[in-house]
Scaffold this active site. Structure first.
Site, short mmCIF file in Angstrom:
data_model
loop_
_atom_site.label_atom_id
_atom_site.label_comp_id
_atom_site.label_asym_id
_atom_site.label_seq_id
_atom_site.Cartn_x
_atom_site.Cartn_y
_atom_site.Cartn_z
CB CYS A 136 17.50 -56.09 -24.52
SG CYS A 136 19.21 -56.41 -24.15
CB CYS A 151 9.24 -65.23 -37.66
SG CYS A 151 9.62 -63.60 -38.36
CB CYS A 175 7.80 -65.40 -33.85
SG CYS A 175 7.66 -63.98 -32.72
NE ARG A 228 23.00 -61.30 -24.49
CZ ARG A 228 22.86 -60.33 -25.39
NH1 ARG A 228 21.99 -60.44 -26.35
NH2 ARG A 228 23.60 -59.26 -25.32
CB CYS A 270 20.05 -53.63 -26.38
SG CYS A 270 19.93 -54.70 -27.82
CB CYS A 303 22.84 -57.26 -30.41
SG CYS A 303 22.23 -58.77 -29.63
CB CYS A 355 4.34 -59.43 -35.24
SG CYS A 355 5.59 -59.03 -36.47
#
Ligand code: SAM
Ligand code: DTB
Ligand code: SF4
Length: 335
Positions: A100, A60, A63, A263, A131, A191, A56
């Site tokens: 998900c 972040c 991550c 969650r 999701c 979400c 990616c």
């Protein structure tokens, strides 16, 4: 007693005052709120799959899938429809009611969205809730995913607006709010939550929850992740959060967003069972189930089954237009 109101006008001081309550008082209020809106013994169970892993371009700091950090994650291209369906069927067989799918994209290209739309239709065809979390979306992309049968879109605010710039520089807080708007306008359920334990202050944890609660609509699902400290990321040496502070965060989320599913998300592998039990008491009523999150670990399925048995929890049944999905992850207690 009248039910706790669904409000969108929380001030930072009000949220901070909830965090500062004596622990037992806070848990009592959160649990009382929880019972007004939810079955206190039912937990919604989702299974995650990384359908496009690593590589990616974003920065972040938490991550493991950011290409710029040396975390040992092997980049993999988008999985085929057949391969995803096989994993979704296995998740359903193991008792998940929602599947998900995550992709390590900054934002998908239209041709990626077209491929993911095929995957979503196929997974939906198994009778699972769907999701996806694919990064930033424009309005048209959100519409395409909705038309394919997507139920939820996950896109997190991650942290308080004033702390965000210390965690991510390659996109802005406003970009996230814009994507959430496109998702809502497409008629998808949202979400949306964040991560704690990244070195933020309690006031910043309050700021994350305040921002979530003051969105035009409360997200239907609110994932509260505890940072998984991954070697090679800038946050690998973050100080662990006091577990009771994590429980407080769950409790405050429950009070602010009484009707939402809260969650207990990433980080359960670093939490003992007693802390998780406190989280369920404080109002958490959803988990990720299955041995992997996206690329990091999650408790073993057998361990979670035993935890549900020990706490007399049952998986939430989801009534969908395609019929009733009975999520049966716990065999009856022998005792
Ligand atoms: N690439 C897309 C995006 O960022 O929107 C979707 C996938 S991304 C991995 C989904 C979410 O996972 C992030 O927003 C973040 O909240 C959470 N996450 C990622 N790494 C994490 C970690 N190490 N610990 C806890 N949560 C994490
Ligand atoms: C969310 O809030 N947490 C999940 C899901 N949404 C996509 C992701 C957690 C990721 C944890 C680290 C990893 O395995 O990549
Ligand atoms: Fe990329 Fe998403 Fe990871 Fe950020 S959280 S680096 S956007 S995969």
């Amino acid at each position: 007693m009248s039910a706790a109101a669904v409000r969108h006008d929380w001030t930072r001081d009000e949220v901070a005052a909830l965090f500062a309550m004596p622990f037992n008082d806070l848990l009592h209020r959160a649990h009382e709120t929880h019972r007004q809106y939810h079955d206190p013994n039912a937990v919604q169970v989702s299974t995650l799959l990384s359908i496009k892993t690593g590589g990616c371009p974003e920065d972040c700091s938490y991550c493991p899938q950011a290409a710029r950090y040396d975390t040992g994650v092997q980049a993999q291209k988008l999985m085929s429809v057949e391969a995803v369906v096989a994993r979704a069927q296995a998740a359903k067989d193991a008792g998940a009611s929602r599947f998900c799918m995550g992709a390590a994209w900054r934002s998908p290209k239209d041709r990626d969205v077209a491929k993911v739309a095929q995957i979503i239709s196929a997974v939906k065809g198994l009778g699972l809730e769907t999701c996806a979390t694919l990064g930033m979306l424009n309005g048209e992309q959100a519409d395409t995913l909705k038309a394919a049968g997507l139920d939820y879109y996950n896109h997190n605010l991650d942290t308080a607006p004033e702390f965000y710039g210390e965690i991510i520089q390659t996109r802005q807080y406003q970009d996230r709010l814009d994507t959430l708007e496109h998702v809502r306008e497409a008629g998808l359920k949202t979400c949306c939550g964040g991560i704690v334990g990244m070195g933020e202050t309690r006031s910043q944890r309050a700021g994350l929850l305040q921002t979530l609660a003051n969105l035009p609509e409360h997200p239907e699902s609110v994932p509260i992740n505890q940072l998984v400290r991954v070697k090679g990321t800038p946050l690998e040496n973050s100080q662990a959060l006091d577990p009771f502070e994590f429980v407080r965060t769950i409790a405050v989320a429950r009070i602010l967003m009484p009707a939402s599913m809260v969650r207990l998300s990433a980080g359960r592998q670093d939490m003992d069972d007693a802390v998780q039990a406190l989280c369920f008491h404080a109002g958490a009523n959803s988990i990720f189930y299955g041995e992997k999150l996206l690329v990091t670990g999650n408790p073993e399925v057998e361990h979670d089954r035993a935890l549900f048995r020990r706490l007399d929890l049952h998986p939430l049944e989801v009534v969908e237009h395609s019929g009733t999905v009975h999520a049966d992850i716990v065999e009856p207690c022998a005792a």
